[in-house]
Design an enzyme around this catalytic site. Structure first.
Site, PDB file in Angstrom:
ATOM      1  N   ASP A 199       0.821  -1.202   0.000  1.00 50.39           N
ATOM      2  CA  ASP A 199       0.000   0.000   0.000  1.00 50.39           C
ATOM      3  C   ASP A 199       0.865   1.266   0.000  1.00 50.39           C
ATOM      4  O   ASP A 199       1.778   1.392   0.816  1.00 50.39           O
ATOM      5  CB  ASP A 199      -0.864  -0.033   1.270  1.00 50.39           C
ATOM      6  CG  ASP A 199      -1.969   0.992   1.258  1.00 50.39           C
ATOM      7  OD1 ASP A 199      -2.879   0.854   0.436  1.00 50.39           O
ATOM      8  OD2 ASP A 199      -1.918   1.932   2.078  1.00 50.39           O
ATOM      9  N   GLU A 255       2.103  -0.390  -4.694  1.00 53.49           N
ATOM     10  CA  GLU A 255       1.177   0.660  -5.104  1.00 53.49           C
ATOM     11  C   GLU A 255       1.956   1.964  -5.031  1.00 53.49           C
ATOM     12  O   GLU A 255       2.318   2.425  -3.956  1.00 53.49           O
ATOM     13  CB  GLU A 255      -0.034   0.707  -4.176  1.00 53.49           C
ATOM     14  CG  GLU A 255      -1.114   1.604  -4.732  1.00 53.49           C
ATOM     15  CD  GLU A 255      -2.027   2.194  -3.671  1.00 53.49           C
ATOM     16  OE1 GLU A 255      -3.133   2.586  -4.023  1.00 53.49           O
ATOM     17  OE2 GLU A 255      -1.618   2.296  -2.492  1.00 53.49           O
ATOM     18  N   HIS A 328     -10.238  -1.563  -5.757  1.00 49.77           N
ATOM     19  CA  HIS A 328     -11.186  -1.099  -4.743  1.00 49.77           C
ATOM     20  C   HIS A 328     -11.183   0.425  -4.593  1.00 49.77           C
ATOM     21  O   HIS A 328     -11.979   0.961  -3.826  1.00 49.77           O
ATOM     22  CB  HIS A 328     -10.850  -1.753  -3.398  1.00 49.77           C
ATOM     23  CG  HIS A 328      -9.502  -1.327  -2.898  1.00 49.77           C
ATOM     24  ND1 HIS A 328      -8.331  -1.675  -3.540  1.00 49.77           N
ATOM     25  CD2 HIS A 328      -9.142  -0.547  -1.856  1.00 49.77           C
ATOM     26  CE1 HIS A 328      -7.315  -1.127  -2.890  1.00 49.77           C
ATOM     27  NE2 HIS A 328      -7.779  -0.440  -1.866  1.00 49.77           N
ATOM     28  N   ASP A 329     -10.282   1.104  -5.283  1.00 50.56           N
ATOM     29  CA  ASP A 329     -10.216   2.573  -5.206  1.00 50.56           C
ATOM     30  C   ASP A 329     -10.740   3.242  -6.476  1.00 50.56           C
ATOM     31  O   ASP A 329     -10.761   4.466  -6.562  1.00 50.56           O
ATOM     32  CB  ASP A 329      -8.760   3.036  -5.009  1.00 50.56           C
ATOM     33  CG  ASP A 329      -8.208   2.643  -3.659  1.00 50.56           C
ATOM     34  OD1 ASP A 329      -8.983   2.536  -2.691  1.00 50.56           O
ATOM     35  OD2 ASP A 329      -6.977   2.428  -3.570  1.00 50.56           O
TER      36      ASP A 329
HETATM   37  C1  NOJ Z   1      -4.322   3.030  -0.869  1.00 50.38           C
HETATM   38  C2  NOJ Z   1      -5.424   2.024  -0.700  1.00 50.38           C
HETATM   39  O1  NOJ Z   1      -5.598   1.330  -1.902  1.00 50.38           O
HETATM   40  C3  NOJ Z   1      -6.646   2.787  -0.254  1.00 50.38           C
HETATM   41  O2  NOJ Z   1      -7.810   2.008  -0.281  1.00 50.38           O
HETATM   42  C4  NOJ Z   1      -6.375   3.334   1.121  1.00 50.38           C
HETATM   43  O3  NOJ Z   1      -7.449   4.141   1.512  1.00 50.38           O
HETATM   44  C5  NOJ Z   1      -5.084   4.168   1.141  1.00 50.38           C
HETATM   45  N1  NOJ Z   1      -4.020   3.566   0.410  1.00 50.38           N
HETATM   46  C6  NOJ Z   1      -4.621   4.349   2.552  1.00 50.38           C
HETATM   47  O4  NOJ Z   1      -4.143   3.134   3.067  1.00 50.38           O
END
Ligand code: NOJ
Length: 558
Positions: A199, A255, A328-329
């Site tokens: 992450d 990520e 999911h984002d």
């Molecule tokens: C990226 C994640 O994919 C997201 O869902 C999250 O809210 C933020 N990082 C903070 O961890």
């Protein structure tokens, strides 16, 4: 090019909260995931990435972790996890964990200690600063609205949180933090997990001196500018690689908010001294507004082609790409680039799955699941959407109705509605009350129906995955060289792949209208074979008229 199992894999992302609920509490869980391994095997994927399942107060649905070595009670127990891991392995499916170590929850024992006093030995596990002129130490804003600094009454200092105030940033400059994180990673590897999705890992090294950054016209400075690809990030990841990753046969994907091609070549270098691959965000930001993501601008196809092709060409042989449109984002790509139809879902999938890189399928994408008509702001659950709505309307920067339309289009909650398993109550996701609304289109779009229909989006994904993983064109699809055709064409995304004398042609009309297309002279062939098409039959000639959302994949022989 060096071969590797993670280059030849197809990953399926599970958002556990919304995948399958086994005990009727309205929240998905590990037993629910276990019950669907057969489904995933049938789809053909061989790696699962699970969004966080650790103990968490759920301010950000598990991305705020209070214990890295325990499971969230709503999801089950460590025993459930072990069983899931074992059964997944029996199905030939590996499991990749979400590693969230840019920050912890404010309820993590490290932070509880850290905030207890200025002298506490864990004080320096987080980023604490004195006020400057009675204010926050700099202008950084949290990704979830408001300042990135929270005042701590007790110890009279601010702490940094690039996300919610319940997600304090860890101080990676402290070697004890690195030791603790690496030890925890090692513990999971010893358990037999198969990798990590990391992450916002590009944000762990903050800019020297934490300087003010540009606000881009918004209320706060974008904290990404002060944190992404910071001065020590490669050093830290190399240390992580040496001390943990290199000891195991695991796959890693970082990520990497703010990653450029040049940076990606370092993170995902083929010498494998850091990570295997990164998630980049350029292509999912092409429809962002000047200040933030809350806008409804369509993606202009030539821009998308140029961007994805740049990543394909520049990482060739020196690094490795991840391929994704959904997670999911992100709002559902079939509602963003497509028109919600199964045909457009298949066309979008074809574009992505025939490229060089490791493809990621996000739960429900393989069914053509769409954005959800949430209506009022009360129906949203995601703190990013809710906070943005209040902050921007209360500051008078946006009109409520107009902003709500943009939130409907871009909210992360679009991806988080329950998985649509069947026509039964709550789409077969839960016997209880789901934690977030079910998309009312579940009677049309659901797994049960699609499994029974050979022409469904599910079966199309199954074929795409089969081509990549099991067919005689596997090496070509995984390792072949990519070449974009007709970059300026505003409707058709076309490219070739070549590998040891084999050649593939991919044609996708990413529009709801017919499209005229002429195959450039550089592509020559004598005979062709249709490997897959979303209209069933198709014919190939130098000049073709493509039907709306038509996609076809050809093996070219000379
Ligand atoms: C990226 C994640 O994919 C997201 O869902 C999250 O809210 C933020 N990082 C903070 O961890």
């Amino acid at each position: 090019m060096k071969k590797a199992w993670w280059k030849e894999s197809v990953v399926y992302q599970i958002y556990p909260r919304s995948f399958c609920d086994s005990n009727g509490d309205g929240i998905g869980d590990l037993k629910g995931i276990r019950s669907k391994l057969g489904y995933l095997k049938e789809l053909g994927i061989n790696v699962i990435w699970m969004s966080p399942v650790y103990k968490s107060p759920n301010d950000d649905n598990g991305y705020d972790i209070s214990d890295y070595q325990d499971i969230m009670p709503e999801f089950g127990t460590m025993e459930d996890f072990d069983q899931l891991l074992q059964e997944a392995h029996e199905h030939g499916i590996r499991i990749v964990m979400d590693l969230v170590v840019n920050h912890t929850s404010d309820e993590h024992p490290w932070f509880i200690e850290s905030r207890s006093s200025r002298e506490n030995e864990k004080r320096d596990y987080y980023i604490w600063r004195e006020p400057v002129d009675g204010h926050e130490p700099n202008n950084w804003g949290s990704a979830f609205s408001g300042s990135a600094w929270e005042w701590d009454e007790k110890t009279q200092m601010y702490y940094l949180h690039c996300f919610s105030k319940k997600q304090p940033d860890l101080n990676w400059e402290n070697p004890k933090v690195r030791d603790a994180v690496f030890e925890m990673m090692d513990w999971w590897c010893q358990k037999g997990i198969d990798g990590f999705r990391m992450d916002v890992i590009s944000m762990i090294s903050k800019k020297e001196g934490l300087p003010d950054v540009s606000t881009d016209g918004g209320l706060y400075g974008n904290c990404m500018y002060g944190t992404c690809n910071g001065p020590h990030v490669h050093e830290y990841l190399q240390e992580m690689n040496r001390r943990v990753l290199s000891k195991y046969d695991v796959m890693t994907v970082g990520e990497c908010a703010g990653v450029t091609i040049e940076e990606a070549k370092k993170y995902a270098n083929s010498e494998n001294t850091e990570l295997n691959m990164v998630f980049q965000f350029e292509h999912t930001s092409l429809d962002a507004g000047p200040m933030d993501k809350w806008c409804k601008k369509p993606i202009f196809l030539p821009d998308l082609k140029e961007n994805l092709s740049k990543w394909e060409n520049e990482l060739e042989d020196v690094a490795w790409n991840s391929l994704y449109f959904n997670n999911h984002d992100q709002p559902r790509m079939v509602s963003r680039l497509g028109d919600n139809s199964p045909l457009s879902a298949k066309c979008i999938a074809t574009v992505l799955h025939m490229m060089q890189g490791t493809p990621y399928v996000y739960q429900g994408e393989e069914l053509g699941m769409t954005n959800c008509p949430f209506g009022s702001i009360e129906n949203y659950r995601d703190l990013e959407s809710i906070n943005a709505y209040h902050e921007l309307t209360e500051a008078g920067l946006r009109q409520p109705e107009e902003l709500l339309e943009c939130i409907a289009y871009k909210s992360r909650d679009n991806a988080r509605t329950p998985m649509q398993w069947s026509e039964e109550k709550n789409a077969g996701f839960t016997e209880g009350t789901p934690w977030i609304m079910v998309n009312p289109n579940y009677t049309e779009i659901n797994a049960q129906k699609e499994l029974a229909d050979p022409d469904s989006v599910f079966h199309y994904y199954q074929k795409l995955i089969w081509l990549r993983r099991f067919s005689q064109w596997s090496d070509l699809i995984v390792y072949g060289q990519y070449q974009l055709l007709a970059p300026e064409h505003t409707q058709v995304f076309a490219y070739t792949r070549e590998y040891e004398g084999q050649k593939l042609l991919v044609l996708c009309n990413l529009s709801g209208q017919e499209a005229d297309f002429e195959i450039p002279d550089s592509v020559t062939w004598e005979k062709e074979e249709l490997l897959l098409g979303n209209y069933g039959e198709a014919k190939l000639s130098k000049k073709i008229k493509m039907k709306p959302w038509e996609a076809s994949i050809w093996s070219l022989l000379s």
